[in-house]
Design a protein around this motif. Structure first.
Motif, PDB file in Angstrom:
ATOM      1  N   ILE A  83       0.864  -1.171  -0.080  1.00  0.00           N
ATOM      2  CA  ILE A  83       0.034   0.141  -0.030  1.00  0.00           C
ATOM      3  C   ILE A  83       0.894   1.292  -0.128  1.00  0.00           C
ATOM      4  O   ILE A  83       0.504   2.197  -0.891  1.00  0.00           O
ATOM      5  N   LEU A  84       1.957   1.360   0.696  1.00  0.00           N
ATOM      6  CA  LEU A  84       2.767   2.332   0.959  1.00  0.00           C
ATOM      7  C   LEU A  84       3.742   2.728  -0.561  1.00  0.00           C
ATOM      8  O   LEU A  84       3.893   3.630  -1.088  1.00  0.00           O
ATOM      9  N   ILE A  85       3.830   1.437  -1.355  1.00  0.00           N
ATOM     10  CA  ILE A  85       4.591   1.724  -2.640  1.00  0.00           C
ATOM     11  C   ILE A  85       3.667   2.410  -3.322  1.00  0.00           C
ATOM     12  O   ILE A  85       4.304   3.179  -4.411  1.00  0.00           O
ATOM     13  N   VAL A  86       2.387   2.238  -3.376  1.00  0.00           N
ATOM     14  CA  VAL A  86       1.529   3.129  -4.421  1.00  0.00           C
ATOM     15  C   VAL A  86       1.129   4.162  -3.789  1.00  0.00           C
ATOM     16  O   VAL A  86       0.066   4.772  -4.219  1.00  0.00           O
ATOM     17  N   LYS A  87       1.746   4.606  -2.674  1.00  0.00           N
ATOM     18  CA  LYS A  87       1.731   6.003  -2.094  1.00  0.00           C
ATOM     19  C   LYS A  87       0.394   6.049  -1.466  1.00  0.00           C
ATOM     20  O   LYS A  87      -0.445   7.333  -1.411  1.00  0.00           O
ATOM     21  N   LYS A  88      -0.135   5.118  -0.773  1.00  0.00           N
ATOM     22  CA  LYS A  88      -1.441   5.142   0.147  1.00  0.00           C
ATOM     23  C   LYS A  88      -0.756   4.716   1.402  1.00  0.00           C
ATOM     24  O   LYS A  88       0.217   4.172   1.650  1.00  0.00           O
ATOM     25  N   ALA A 134     -11.741  -8.787   3.132  1.00  0.00           N
ATOM     26  CA  ALA A 134     -11.902  -8.424   1.877  1.00  0.00           C
ATOM     27  C   ALA A 134     -13.217  -7.304   1.982  1.00  0.00           C
ATOM     28  O   ALA A 134     -12.940  -6.342   1.049  1.00  0.00           O
ATOM     29  N   LEU A 135     -14.227  -7.490   2.615  1.00  0.00           N
ATOM     30  CA  LEU A 135     -15.163  -6.412   2.474  1.00  0.00           C
ATOM     31  C   LEU A 135     -14.557  -5.086   3.122  1.00  0.00           C
ATOM     32  O   LEU A 135     -15.017  -4.146   2.707  1.00  0.00           O
ATOM     33  N   VAL A 136     -13.737  -5.118   4.085  1.00  0.00           N
ATOM     34  CA  VAL A 136     -13.005  -3.907   4.666  1.00  0.00           C
ATOM     35  C   VAL A 136     -12.329  -3.002   3.584  1.00  0.00           C
ATOM     36  O   VAL A 136     -12.315  -2.130   3.415  1.00  0.00           O
ATOM     37  N   GLY A 137     -11.628  -4.064   2.758  1.00  0.00           N
ATOM     38  CA  GLY A 137     -10.595  -3.328   1.813  1.00  0.00           C
ATOM     39  C   GLY A 137     -11.471  -2.991   0.662  1.00  0.00           C
ATOM     40  O   GLY A 137     -11.468  -1.725   0.330  1.00  0.00           O
ATOM     41  N   VAL A 138     -12.730  -3.517   0.538  1.00  0.00           N
ATOM     42  CA  VAL A 138     -13.579  -2.836  -0.731  1.00  0.00           C
ATOM     43  C   VAL A 138     -14.134  -1.623  -0.210  1.00  0.00           C
ATOM     44  O   VAL A 138     -14.263  -0.670  -1.103  1.00  0.00           O
ATOM     45  N   GLY A 148     -12.650   9.691  -3.785  1.00  0.00           N
ATOM     46  CA  GLY A 148     -11.498  10.625  -3.705  1.00  0.00           C
ATOM     47  C   GLY A 148     -11.293  11.016  -2.679  1.00  0.00           C
ATOM     48  O   GLY A 148     -10.559  12.161  -2.392  1.00  0.00           O
ATOM     49  N   LEU A 149     -11.564  10.643  -1.199  1.00  0.00           N
ATOM     50  CA  LEU A 149     -11.320  10.920  -0.130  1.00  0.00           C
ATOM     51  C   LEU A 149      -9.917  10.751   0.738  1.00  0.00           C
ATOM     52  O   LEU A 149      -9.029   9.606  -0.034  1.00  0.00           O
ATOM     53  N   ASN A 150      -9.524  11.319   1.340  1.00  0.00           N
ATOM     54  CA  ASN A 150      -8.127  11.256   1.748  1.00  0.00           C
ATOM     55  C   ASN A 150      -8.059   9.943   2.640  1.00  0.00           C
ATOM     56  O   ASN A 150      -8.664   9.497   3.414  1.00  0.00           O
ATOM     57  N   GLY A 151      -6.786   8.864   2.130  1.00  0.00           N
ATOM     58  CA  GLY A 151      -6.685   7.696   2.564  1.00  0.00           C
ATOM     59  C   GLY A 151      -6.405   7.662   4.054  1.00  0.00           C
ATOM     60  O   GLY A 151      -6.858   6.743   4.739  1.00  0.00           O
ATOM     61  N   PHE A 152      -5.570   8.607   4.602  1.00  0.00           N
ATOM     62  CA  PHE A 152      -5.237   8.674   5.906  1.00  0.00           C
ATOM     63  C   PHE A 152      -6.316   8.678   6.983  1.00  0.00           C
ATOM     64  O   PHE A 152      -6.732   8.076   7.855  1.00  0.00           O
ATOM     65  N   ILE A 153      -7.489   9.770   6.547  1.00  0.00           N
ATOM     66  CA  ILE A 153      -8.690   9.976   7.337  1.00  0.00           C
ATOM     67  C   ILE A 153      -9.654   8.897   7.131  1.00  0.00           C
ATOM     68  O   ILE A 153     -10.153   8.257   8.150  1.00  0.00           O
ATOM     69  N   VAL A 154      -9.787   8.310   6.021  1.00  0.00           N
ATOM     70  CA  VAL A 154     -10.603   7.108   5.497  1.00  0.00           C
ATOM     71  C   VAL A 154     -10.340   6.026   6.677  1.00  0.00           C
ATOM     72  O   VAL A 154     -11.025   5.336   7.348  1.00  0.00           O
ATOM     73  N   THR A 155      -8.772   5.577   6.545  1.00  0.00           N
ATOM     74  CA  THR A 155      -8.372   4.471   7.306  1.00  0.00           C
ATOM     75  C   THR A 155      -8.408   4.587   8.666  1.00  0.00           C
ATOM     76  O   THR A 155      -8.712   3.609   9.563  1.00  0.00           O
ATOM     77  N   TRP A 242      -7.393  -0.837  -6.398  1.00  0.00           N
ATOM     78  CA  TRP A 242      -8.250  -1.568  -5.896  1.00  0.00           C
ATOM     79  C   TRP A 242      -7.798  -2.771  -5.301  1.00  0.00           C
ATOM     80  O   TRP A 242      -7.893  -3.335  -4.290  1.00  0.00           O
ATOM     81  N   ILE A 243      -6.942  -3.541  -6.162  1.00  0.00           N
ATOM     82  CA  ILE A 243      -6.345  -5.068  -5.950  1.00  0.00           C
ATOM     83  C   ILE A 243      -5.511  -4.741  -4.832  1.00  0.00           C
ATOM     84  O   ILE A 243      -5.373  -5.517  -3.829  1.00  0.00           O
ATOM     85  N   VAL A 244      -4.674  -3.552  -4.588  1.00  0.00           N
ATOM     86  CA  VAL A 244      -3.574  -3.624  -3.540  1.00  0.00           C
ATOM     87  C   VAL A 244      -4.220  -3.394  -2.262  1.00  0.00           C
ATOM     88  O   VAL A 244      -3.858  -3.985  -1.174  1.00  0.00           O
ATOM     89  N   ILE A 245      -5.431  -2.572  -2.194  1.00  0.00           N
ATOM     90  CA  ILE A 245      -5.940  -2.176  -0.997  1.00  0.00           C
ATOM     91  C   ILE A 245      -6.835  -3.390  -0.462  1.00  0.00           C
ATOM     92  O   ILE A 245      -6.677  -3.464   0.750  1.00  0.00           O
ATOM     93  N   VAL A 246      -7.574  -4.040  -1.366  1.00  0.00           N
ATOM     94  CA  VAL A 246      -8.506  -5.092  -0.953  1.00  0.00           C
ATOM     95  C   VAL A 246      -7.312  -6.233  -0.677  1.00  0.00           C
ATOM     96  O   VAL A 246      -7.718  -6.975   0.543  1.00  0.00           O
TER      97      VAL A 246
END
Length: 347
Positions: A83-88, A134-138, A148-155, A242-246
């Motif tokens: 996830i960090l490699i894709v800058k998330k 998987a559902l959490v990742g989706v 397009g929400l901020n990944g830091f805040i979302v997670t 999508w693949i990386v996060i899930v």
């Protein structure tokens, strides 16, 4: 990038954009491999110190115990690395590690002392665990990529939500009397070695191959380096993200399954606080928080170093009350050393 060496730059016909991209990638891989080895001397030194502190350190039983305990968090490190490699980034991995097996236990553990509902047979435990992950990742991917929400805040929000849900369904209690299917990954022995170690090593080996020698792996680094350039190059960036996060969330669920099996229970606080060590191990291993840099082997070296140090402290008789503080200090020192030896890897 001043430390990058262009490969085959003087070869005839290698002046086109495709050749330059290929040479640049080869140069990055060459530098990354050097950075991968930066922690090897530190691991060797810790092994020597550990053996001096206590002769038990290098015994097979102790090393297997370290690797088994490490395997669960190592899967979180692997997930966070991709996830960090894709800058998330995904702060909710630690809560997914608790909630996914918690939901499975809630549904399959018989009602009564085990605090479950007994709605499903025990054979469903593993599929339910992975499906919950998987559902959490989706949901994370939907909010981050689609809206397009901020990944830091979302997670961060997801971390809090999942922690609350696990506390709610468990009533703050610990699920136990787990079915054999949940116990197996954390207790089985394959060839005299815990299955969890084999699972961890196999997944890391697969990740090394995928990220280092496949087009999909190269697309991760391209997206982390410059997402607009990756889109211009024809990479389907949204699909890759999508693949990386899930996949990261599924790995976190699997990590929770290994931990639950080893402990034969699912605590309402399972996974809490793990994310700090996960980030530390990834960054110490050369993974950039700005994306596009780092390797799986480096991340594995980072988590291995941290667990070996913790084991040495335990064998040295350091009071448990101080180990947390010393771990934090060690992480800061290791980050500084990694920064010096790895150049700009941690930016």
């Amino acid at each position: 990038m001043p430390d990058t060496v262009l490969a085959d730059s003087s070869a005839p016909g290698s002046t086109g954009p495709a050749a330059r991209r290929k040479g640049l990638f080869r140069g990055r891989i060459r530098v990354a491999r050097l950075r991968d080895l930066a922690l090897v001397p530190a691991i060797v030194i810790i092994a020597v110190v550990g053996q001096i502190v206590n002769p038990v350190f290098l015994q097979a039983d102790n090393l297997i115990n370290v690797l088994q305990t490490m395997s669960e968090m190592a899967l979180l490190v692997l997930a966070q690395t991709m996830i960090l490699i894709v800058k998330k980034m995904d702060l909710s991995l630690e809560s997914t590690m608790g909630l996914a097996p918690g939901v499975a236990a809630w549904l399959v553990v018989p009602a009564g002392p085990g605090h479950g509902l007994g709605l499903l047979p025990g054979a469903w435990a593993v599929p339910v665990t992975l499906a919950a992950g998987a559902l959490v990742g989706v949901v994370n991917a939907l909010l981050i990529i689609r809206f397009g929400l901020n990944g830091f805040i979302v997670t961060l929000g997801m971390l809090i939500v999942l922690r609350g849900v696990l506390t709610g369904i468990s009533g703050g209690q610990t699920f136990f009397q787990l079915p054999e299917s949940m116990l197996y990954p954390g207790t089985a022995q394959w060839g005299g070695v815990p299955a969890s170690i084999w699972i961890c090593l196999i997944l890391f080996a697969v990740a090394v191959v995928v990220l280092g020698w496949t087009g999909f792996g190269r697309s991760l680094y391209a997206i982390g380096g410059n997402v607009d350039a990756a889109k211009a190059a024809g990479i389907r960036t949204d699909r890759v993200l999508w693949i990386v996060i899930v996949t990261g969330s599924v790995l976190a669920a699997l990590a929770g399954l290994l931990l639950s099996g080893r402990l034969a229970s699912v605590a309402s606080a399972q996974g809490n606080g793990y994310i700090f060590t996960v980030f530390a191990a990834a960054v110490i291993g050369g993974i950039s928080l700005n994306g596009g840099k780092g390797t799986v082997f480096g991340a594995f070296s980072g988590i291995l170093l941290l667990f070996l140090i913790q084991n040495v402290l335990t064998l040295a008789g350091v009071p448990a009350q101080w180990i947390g503080a010393l771990n934090g200090l060690i992480i800061l020192v290791a980050l500084t050393i990694s920064r010096v030896t790895g150049g700009q890897a941690q930016e």
